[in-house]
Structures are given as C-alpha cells and as structure tokens.
Design a protein around this motif. Sequence first.
Motif, PDB file in Angstrom:
ATOM      1  N   TYR A 152       0.840  -1.201   0.000  1.00 39.77           N
ATOM      2  CA  TYR A 152       0.000   0.000   0.000  1.00 39.77           C
ATOM      3  C   TYR A 152       0.877   1.254   0.000  1.00 39.77           C
ATOM      4  O   TYR A 152       0.630   2.204  -0.754  1.00 39.77           O
ATOM      5  N   ARG A 153       1.918   1.234   0.840  1.00 46.17           N
ATOM      6  CA  ARG A 153       2.805   2.388   0.922  1.00 46.17           C
ATOM      7  C   ARG A 153       3.527   2.613  -0.405  1.00 46.17           C
ATOM      8  O   ARG A 153       3.672   3.758  -0.858  1.00 46.17           O
ATOM      9  N   THR A 154       3.978   1.528  -1.033  1.00 46.14           N
ATOM     10  CA  THR A 154       4.645   1.655  -2.330  1.00 46.14           C
ATOM     11  C   THR A 154       3.705   2.259  -3.367  1.00 46.14           C
ATOM     12  O   THR A 154       4.094   3.132  -4.150  1.00 46.14           O
ATOM     13  N   LEU A 155       2.442   1.789  -3.345  1.00 47.48           N
ATOM     14  CA  LEU A 155       1.447   2.315  -4.281  1.00 47.48           C
ATOM     15  C   LEU A 155       1.186   3.793  -4.031  1.00 47.48           C
ATOM     16  O   LEU A 155       1.201   4.615  -4.957  1.00 47.48           O
TER      17      LEU A 155
ATOM     18  N   ILE B 158      -5.686  13.406   2.832  1.00 49.94           N
ATOM     19  CA  ILE B 158      -6.755  13.025   3.758  1.00 49.94           C
ATOM     20  C   ILE B 158      -6.905  14.150   4.767  1.00 49.94           C
ATOM     21  O   ILE B 158      -5.919  14.585   5.372  1.00 49.94           O
ATOM     22  N   THR B 159      -8.130  14.627   4.914  1.00 47.86           N
ATOM     23  CA  THR B 159      -8.389  15.682   5.897  1.00 47.86           C
ATOM     24  C   THR B 159      -9.300  15.142   6.997  1.00 47.86           C
ATOM     25  O   THR B 159      -9.974  14.126   6.828  1.00 47.86           O
ATOM     26  N   ASN B 160      -9.317  15.841   8.122  1.00 49.29           N
ATOM     27  CA  ASN B 160     -10.287  15.514   9.160  1.00 49.29           C
ATOM     28  C   ASN B 160     -11.563  16.304   8.924  1.00 49.29           C
ATOM     29  O   ASN B 160     -11.697  17.010   7.918  1.00 49.29           O
ATOM     30  N   LYS B 161     -12.493  16.209   9.828  1.00 49.86           N
ATOM     31  CA  LYS B 161     -13.790  16.870   9.615  1.00 49.86           C
ATOM     32  C   LYS B 161     -13.686  18.388   9.685  1.00 49.86           C
ATOM     33  O   LYS B 161     -14.591  19.099   9.234  1.00 49.86           O
ATOM     34  N   GLU B 162     -12.586  18.908  10.253  1.00 54.90           N
ATOM     35  CA  GLU B 162     -12.364  20.358  10.274  1.00 54.90           C
ATOM     36  C   GLU B 162     -11.612  20.830   9.037  1.00 54.90           C
ATOM     37  O   GLU B 162     -11.149  21.976   8.986  1.00 54.90           O
ATOM     38  N   SER B 163     -11.430  19.938   8.063  1.00 53.75           N
ATOM     39  CA  SER B 163     -10.723  20.232   6.809  1.00 53.75           C
ATOM     40  C   SER B 163      -9.223  20.405   7.011  1.00 53.75           C
ATOM     41  O   SER B 163      -8.528  20.929   6.131  1.00 53.75           O
ATOM     42  N   GLU B 164      -8.696  19.979   8.147  1.00 57.19           N
ATOM     43  CA  GLU B 164      -7.256  20.040   8.383  1.00 57.19           C
ATOM     44  C   GLU B 164      -6.586  18.829   7.731  1.00 57.19           C
ATOM     45  O   GLU B 164      -7.074  17.700   7.844  1.00 57.19           O
ATOM     46  N   ILE B 165      -5.473  19.081   7.057  1.00 55.53           N
ATOM     47  CA  ILE B 165      -4.775  18.017   6.332  1.00 55.53           C
ATOM     48  C   ILE B 165      -4.038  17.113   7.314  1.00 55.53           C
ATOM     49  O   ILE B 165      -3.230  17.575   8.121  1.00 55.53           O
ATOM     50  N   LYS B 166      -4.311  15.806   7.232  1.00 60.50           N
ATOM     51  CA  LYS B 166      -3.692  14.835   8.127  1.00 60.50           C
ATOM     52  C   LYS B 166      -2.752  13.877   7.405  1.00 60.50           C
ATOM     53  O   LYS B 166      -1.947  13.212   8.043  1.00 60.50           O
ATOM     54  N   PHE B 167      -2.871  13.829   6.081  1.00 56.58           N
ATOM     55  CA  PHE B 167      -1.978  12.940   5.316  1.00 56.58           C
ATOM     56  C   PHE B 167      -1.828  13.491   3.904  1.00 56.58           C
ATOM     57  O   PHE B 167      -2.792  13.966   3.299  1.00 56.58           O
ATOM     58  N   VAL B 168      -0.605  13.423   3.387  1.00 56.15           N
ATOM     59  CA  VAL B 168      -0.343  13.727   1.981  1.00 56.15           C
ATOM     60  C   VAL B 168       0.706  12.738   1.480  1.00 56.15           C
ATOM     61  O   VAL B 168       1.536  12.255   2.244  1.00 56.15           O
ATOM     62  N   ASN B 169       0.656  12.431   0.197  1.00 55.34           N
ATOM     63  CA  ASN B 169       1.678  11.548  -0.374  1.00 55.34           C
ATOM     64  C   ASN B 169       2.733  12.390  -1.102  1.00 55.34           C
ATOM     65  O   ASN B 169       2.558  13.594  -1.319  1.00 55.34           O
ATOM     66  N   PRO B 170       3.849  11.774  -1.485  1.00 55.34           N
ATOM     67  CA  PRO B 170       4.928  12.536  -2.146  1.00 55.34           C
ATOM     68  C   PRO B 170       4.488  13.261  -3.411  1.00 55.34           C
ATOM     69  O   PRO B 170       4.974  14.357  -3.693  1.00 55.34           O
ATOM     70  N   ARG B 171       3.581  12.659  -4.182  1.00 52.09           N
ATOM     71  CA  ARG B 171       3.152  13.295  -5.420  1.00 52.09           C
ATOM     72  C   ARG B 171       2.433  14.611  -5.152  1.00 52.09           C
ATOM     73  O   ARG B 171       2.599  15.586  -5.895  1.00 52.09           O
ATOM     74  N   PHE B 172       1.628  14.650  -4.104  1.00 52.03           N
ATOM     75  CA  PHE B 172       0.949  15.902  -3.753  1.00 52.03           C
ATOM     76  C   PHE B 172       1.966  16.988  -3.426  1.00 52.03           C
ATOM     77  O   PHE B 172       1.822  18.147  -3.845  1.00 52.03           O
TER      78      PHE B 172
ATOM     79  N   ASN C  92       4.119   6.096  -5.007  1.00 50.57           N
ATOM     80  CA  ASN C  92       4.518   6.144  -6.410  1.00 50.57           C
ATOM     81  C   ASN C  92       3.382   6.438  -7.383  1.00 50.57           C
ATOM     82  O   ASN C  92       3.616   6.521  -8.587  1.00 50.57           O
ATOM     83  N   ILE C  93       2.186   6.572  -6.868  1.00 48.45           N
ATOM     84  CA  ILE C  93       1.052   6.862  -7.736  1.00 48.45           C
ATOM     85  C   ILE C  93       1.223   8.242  -8.371  1.00 48.45           C
ATOM     86  O   ILE C  93       1.854   9.138  -7.790  1.00 48.45           O
ATOM     87  N   SER C  94       0.691   8.422  -9.564  1.00 51.61           N
ATOM     88  CA  SER C  94       0.893   9.679 -10.293  1.00 51.61           C
ATOM     89  C   SER C  94      -0.021  10.796  -9.812  1.00 51.61           C
ATOM     90  O   SER C  94       0.155  11.950 -10.206  1.00 51.61           O
TER      91      SER C  94
END
Length: 325
Positions: A161-164, A174-188, A167-169
């Motif tokens: 999952y982490r590799t995907l 992922i945000t929480n309900k307050e719209s705060e960013i909790k996760f981003v991948n390298p492509r973002f 490396n995804i294009s």
Amino acid sequence: EKLLKANVELNVEIAERNKAKKALIESERLLNRAQEISNTGDFRYDFLTQKLSWSNQYYRILGLKPNKPATPDHELFLSRIHPEDRENINQLLTTIDGFKAINLDFEFRTIPINGSIHTIRAYSEVEYSDSGEPLWMQGINQDITEQRDAQVKLAKSESMYRTLVDNISEGLIITNKESEIKFVNPRFLAITGYEKDEVLNRTSEIFFDKENRKKIKTFFLQNLKGRPSSLELIVTRKDTVKLPVLISGNPIMEESVFNGVFIVMTNISHIRKAEQDVHESIQNLNRAQKISQTGSWDWDPRTKLSNWSDEMYRILGYQPQQPKN
C-alpha cells in the motif's frame, strides 16, 4: 455407639474426599479444555528435585503426544526448538548449574510440526522461599503462529500500500472533519512544491487564491453532506506558479457520521497545455491558409461527414463554419 459414630465420621470424610477429588478432576478437565482452545500449555520446574512437568497441551504445542515421555527434560525441550533459535534459548534459560531463577518473557520457533514451523511465546515466574531460595519456576507457552503470520501479512500489505501511495501519479490528501490536512503523499508535495511539515494540520486553503477558495469551500460542503464531488481548480504552488488541477473527493464516513475527506488531486497542466498547443496550431494553419488562399478538408467514409478549414469555406463562397447544403 462410639464405633458407630466413628464409622459415620469416616464415611463423611470419605465422601468429602471423593467430592474434592471429583472437583479436582473436573477442574483439571476444564483447564485442559481451556488450554486446548487457547493453544496454551503450562510447565513447572522444581528447583529442589530438578523435575520438570508439562501439561497435555504443552506437549501438543511442541508436536508431541501428551505424557510421551511422562518425565520431560530440558534436552527434550531443546530438541523441539528450531536449530537457529536453540543456542540462544538454551543460554537464556540455563547456566552450568541448571535453570536460571529469573522471570522470563521470550519467543522461539519450533522445528517443523506437521510440515510448518510454529512461533511460541513463553512466560515464566519464579517462586522463592522466605529465605530467598528459588522453590519452583512455573509458566506458560502459547502458540502465536497465527498472530505472527497475520502480522507478517499485514506488514506486507502495508508495504505494498505504501509503495502504491508513494509512487502513484496522483496527489493524495486526507483531511479531518475540520478540513485540516492529516496525510499527503509525495506526489501531492511535488505538485504543490511544499514540504510535508508545511502542510500537515493546515487547511487546504493555503493552496488557492481568493477565487478558488470559494470553489474549494463548496467542494468541502458537498463532502460534508456525504456526497462525493469533483471539480477543476487552479492551485497556487509555494513558488507562486499556478497549475490547473482536477480534484475528486470522497467523504470519510464512520457510522454515518462525517469524519473527513479523501481527496485525489491530478495535475492537468499538460492536458491544458496540449489543448492550447492544438488551438494555436489550428490558428496558425488558418492564418497560413488565408495568406496562401489554400483550403483543406477531410471526409470520413464511415460517417460520410466532411470537415472544411475556414479558408475552404471562403474559397467556395461561404462564411467560415456556415452550414453547407
């Protein structure tokens, strides 16, 4: 009369002993059954007599039949341990004088049992006399093969999952309900030009100008209502370069309660650039044809439809794009 009384008392004592014996047998039966269900065996070592005893399930965990042999010893135990673990476990448990009088919590692998290697976790505690001398060691062994196998499979799944994700294009957020960013991948991060610690726990408004912030608020409102949504926006990178992106959001719902948004961001600048290049090429072709008074056309035999360039219309006396008879 005294003899009769003594006989009655003896019968009562025998009945009580039989009752206690039956209770003990039932207790042992329940214990054995519980150990079978939990795949847990217990052992006991007497430091005074240097005798070792195993429960029925302890034998089974090591791939042996209960009470075969009736008096197990440390050498038998070692023979059931995987060769790669054997020396370490022996040093952990014993010295030249015998078993170590210490509490332990450790794992080891068995030799193949019914074709597969098992993982066992062992716990032991030592009881001491009032003078501090060790009396006995007792503990349990539990077969945790299924748990370890599940952990290995989970680790592999997480790695895939982490590799995907890494490396995804597309950019993933992922945000929480307050719209705060909790996760981003390298492509973002590559799309926006920010570092990870610069975006986590902040809202996505930092990536948009005033006009696009209104759009992103509408986007989040749709997800707040539990509706997936998508739209095209202009992202302002950290270096102030503006990029067209397509974002798609899916609400994260837990027990029908909105808990955040999973967002996929696609950089479509190359698409918009290609569209612009095509548009410019058409304009350049039209200008060239107008100067040279040359028209072009094509005809599709399948649809029996034809397309004319603007100059082709003019050559034939029509206004560009004027319907032909």
